[in-house]
Design an enzyme around this catalytic site. Structure first.
Site, PDB file in Angstrom:
ATOM      1  N   LYS A 170      12.415  27.022 -72.715  1.00  0.00           N
ATOM      2  CA  LYS A 170      11.663  26.760 -71.478  1.00  0.00           C
ATOM      3  C   LYS A 170      10.914  28.016 -71.015  1.00  0.00           C
ATOM      4  O   LYS A 170       9.786  27.936 -70.528  1.00  0.00           O
ATOM      5  CB  LYS A 170      12.625  26.262 -70.393  1.00  0.00           C
ATOM      6  CG  LYS A 170      11.989  26.018 -69.039  1.00  0.00           C
ATOM      7  CD  LYS A 170      10.974  24.884 -69.022  1.00  0.00           C
ATOM      8  CE  LYS A 170      10.318  24.762 -67.652  1.00  0.00           C
ATOM      9  NZ  LYS A 170       9.331  23.680 -67.581  1.00  0.00           N
ATOM     10  N   LYS A 238       9.728  32.217 -60.209  1.00  0.00           N
ATOM     11  CA  LYS A 238      11.141  32.209 -60.621  1.00  0.00           C
ATOM     12  C   LYS A 238      11.259  32.198 -62.150  1.00  0.00           C
ATOM     13  O   LYS A 238      12.009  32.977 -62.738  1.00  0.00           O
ATOM     14  CB  LYS A 238      11.800  30.973 -59.990  1.00  0.00           C
ATOM     15  CG  LYS A 238      13.202  30.665 -60.393  1.00  0.00           C
ATOM     16  CD  LYS A 238      13.304  29.618 -61.472  1.00  0.00           C
ATOM     17  CE  LYS A 238      12.736  28.280 -61.142  1.00  0.00           C
ATOM     18  NZ  LYS A 238      12.915  27.284 -62.212  1.00  0.00           N
TER      19      LYS A 238
HETATM   20  P1  NAD Z   1      12.577  20.697 -55.885  1.00  0.00           P
HETATM   21  O1  NAD Z   1      12.723  21.911 -55.035  1.00  0.00           O
HETATM   22  O2  NAD Z   1      11.548  19.669 -55.526  1.00  0.00           O
HETATM   23  O3  NAD Z   1      13.989  19.926 -55.986  1.00  0.00           O
HETATM   24  C1  NAD Z   1      15.237  20.546 -56.018  1.00  0.00           C
HETATM   25  C2  NAD Z   1      16.226  19.659 -55.272  1.00  0.00           C
HETATM   26  O4  NAD Z   1      17.526  20.256 -55.351  1.00  0.00           O
HETATM   27  C3  NAD Z   1      15.900  19.517 -53.782  1.00  0.00           C
HETATM   28  O5  NAD Z   1      15.849  18.142 -53.439  1.00  0.00           O
HETATM   29  C4  NAD Z   1      17.049  20.250 -53.086  1.00  0.00           C
HETATM   30  O6  NAD Z   1      17.377  19.698 -51.839  1.00  0.00           O
HETATM   31  C5  NAD Z   1      18.161  20.080 -54.087  1.00  0.00           C
HETATM   32  N1  NAD Z   1      19.248  21.060 -53.970  1.00  0.00           N
HETATM   33  C6  NAD Z   1      19.177  22.396 -53.848  1.00  0.00           C
HETATM   34  N2  NAD Z   1      20.409  22.937 -53.833  1.00  0.00           N
HETATM   35  C7  NAD Z   1      21.278  21.903 -53.954  1.00  0.00           C
HETATM   36  C8  NAD Z   1      22.704  21.818 -54.021  1.00  0.00           C
HETATM   37  N3  NAD Z   1      23.481  22.915 -53.941  1.00  0.00           N
HETATM   38  N4  NAD Z   1      23.256  20.593 -54.167  1.00  0.00           N
HETATM   39  C9  NAD Z   1      22.486  19.480 -54.240  1.00  0.00           C
HETATM   40  N5  NAD Z   1      21.130  19.510 -54.183  1.00  0.00           N
HETATM   41  C10 NAD Z   1      20.545  20.706 -54.040  1.00  0.00           C
HETATM   42  O7  NAD Z   1      12.335  21.241 -57.365  1.00  0.00           O
HETATM   43  P2  NAD Z   1      11.731  20.437 -58.624  1.00  0.00           P
HETATM   44  O8  NAD Z   1      10.256  20.640 -58.656  1.00  0.00           O
HETATM   45  O9  NAD Z   1      12.317  19.068 -58.660  1.00  0.00           O
HETATM   46  O10 NAD Z   1      12.317  21.342 -59.811  1.00  0.00           O
HETATM   47  C11 NAD Z   1      13.678  21.249 -60.252  1.00  0.00           C
HETATM   48  C12 NAD Z   1      13.817  22.097 -61.509  1.00  0.00           C
HETATM   49  O11 NAD Z   1      12.931  21.568 -62.520  1.00  0.00           O
HETATM   50  C13 NAD Z   1      13.400  23.575 -61.319  1.00  0.00           C
HETATM   51  O12 NAD Z   1      14.243  24.400 -62.076  1.00  0.00           O
HETATM   52  C14 NAD Z   1      11.972  23.602 -61.837  1.00  0.00           C
HETATM   53  O13 NAD Z   1      11.611  24.889 -62.294  1.00  0.00           O
HETATM   54  C15 NAD Z   1      12.056  22.583 -62.962  1.00  0.00           C
HETATM   55  N6  NAD Z   1      10.776  21.943 -63.316  1.00  0.00           N
HETATM   56  C16 NAD Z   1       9.915  21.526 -62.343  1.00  0.00           C
HETATM   57  C17 NAD Z   1       8.701  20.936 -62.719  1.00  0.00           C
HETATM   58  C18 NAD Z   1       7.683  20.489 -61.686  1.00  0.00           C
HETATM   59  O14 NAD Z   1       6.530  20.216 -62.066  1.00  0.00           O
HETATM   60  N7  NAD Z   1       8.061  20.381 -60.402  1.00  0.00           N
HETATM   61  C19 NAD Z   1       8.382  20.766 -64.080  1.00  0.00           C
HETATM   62  C20 NAD Z   1       9.300  21.161 -65.036  1.00  0.00           C
HETATM   63  C21 NAD Z   1      10.509  21.749 -64.645  1.00  0.00           C
END
Ligand code: NAD
Length: 298
Positions: A170, A238
């Site tokens: 990744k 990050k």
């Molecule tokens: P986001 O911030 O939208 O979602 C994260 C969720 O986790 C939130 O709903 C938050 O409330 C929840 N959360 C945080 N701490 C928590 C805990 N202790 N217990 C339960 N829930 C908790 O982020 P995202 O965009 O969905 O990304 C998630 C992961 O996927 C990240 O590592 C990101 O780098 C990766 N990612 C994101 C994308 C994108 O396009 N958004 C693409 C590929 C990978």
């Protein structure tokens, strides 16, 4: 089979919904109520903590922002480790530091629990479609047990090596995406300032060697000045921090990544960290005093 899902953000929510559509029973948790309610309305059962999720499921998926969030949700108070049964499998699909994946897996192993790191690429549109690219680290026999589930969320799932290998892959992915966005930004700002319509530039080059999935996804957004995430700049910062830390630990210099990291830091200083990473073009627009839009300079 009952699957647990912790973290229902931009990515986790549509991924969880695709598992429901595929007919799996789902137990879900998020610290924020709105997405939790939405996934429950789609057919999932709400839990009160990651520990509560783990006590009801044999497979527990996490989709959280970064290493500290995964450590808290899996190893912390009311975390997965408190409720999990021996023989269960934790699949962390967040993008986190490879070292953190190995540390969390080692703690879970003391409870007889296996873990895979399985981050994804493709962003929200592919999470909604169920066509993510999934890169996995862990044992072959554990991967074989969950591969069918992964393929309900993704178009591909490739086992890249032992635990941590998914997140190393990744990081490689995120370096390529960041540098592609910077290259697109430089190129479209140059073309616009030179008086050529950037939309024509995009149309002319997208089928050639400079064409890419990044260009196809981001150029149309940029041409409309649309920086709604998608993938937030703060999340890409990050990932690049994790890439730089990992690179420094193993003495693998990544000079271009550090340059794009500084551009992203400048975006953050400008208050744009919650915009889509395609918004990085605004750094170049400011330098050149031009805005890249359909039809030419603005
Ligand atoms: P986001 O911030 O939208 O979602 C994260 C969720 O986790 C939130 O709903 C938050 O409330 C929840 N959360 C945080 N701490 C928590 C805990 N202790 N217990 C339960 N829930 C908790 O982020 P995202 O965009 O969905 O990304 C998630 C992961 O996927 C990240 O590592 C990101 O780098 C990766 N990612 C994101 C994308 C994108 O396009 N958004 C693409 C590929 C990978």
């Amino acid at each position: 089979m009952r699957i647990g899902f912790v973290g229902l953000g931009i990515m986790g929510k549509p991924m969880a919904k695709n598992l429901l559509k595929a007919g799996y029973e789902l137990v879900v948790f998020d610290v924020v109520e709105a997405p939790l309610k939405e996934v429950v309305a789609a057919g999932a059962k709400a839990a009160t903590s990651p520990s509560d999720v783990a006590s009801q499921c044999e497979i527990i998926i996490t989709m959280l922002p970064n290493s500290p969030h995964v450590k808290t949700a899996v190893l912390g108070k009311n975390g997965v480790i408190e409720g999990v049964k021996a023989g269960s499998i934790v699949v962390d699909m967040s993008s986190i530091a490879p070292l953190a994946s190995r540390e969390i897996a080692a703690e879970l192993a003391t409870k007889g629990v296996e873990m895979l790191d399985a981050p994804v690429s493709g962003g929200e549109p592919k999470a909604v479609e169920g066509t993510l690219a999934i890169m996995v680290g862990g044992k072959q026999e554990v991967f074989d047990k969950v591969k069918d589930i992964l393929l309900k969320m993704g178009a591909s799932a490739v086992l890249c090596g032992d635990i941590g290998a998914g997140n190393v892959t990744k990081l490689a992915n995120q370096i390529i995406v960041a540098l592609n966005i910077a290259a697109m930004s430089e190129a479209l700002v140059l073309a616009t300032k030179a008086g050529v319509d950037p939309e024509k530039v995009f149309d002319a080059i997208k089928g050639g060697l400079a064409g890419s999935t990044v260009l196809n996804a981001k150029a149309p957004m940029v041409l409309q000045g649309n920086y709604k995430p998608g993938f937030r700049i703060e999340l890409h910062i990050k990932d690049l921090q994790n890439a730089l830390d990992t690179a420094h630990e193993i003495s693998a210099p990544i000079p271009l990544t550090s340059q794009v990291m500084e551009i992203m830091q400048a975006m953050k200083v400008d208050g744009k960290q919650t915009e889509d990473h395609g918004g990085l073009i605004q750094f170049y627009e400011k330098l050149a005093g031009v805005k890249v839009r359909k039809g030419g300079a603005q």
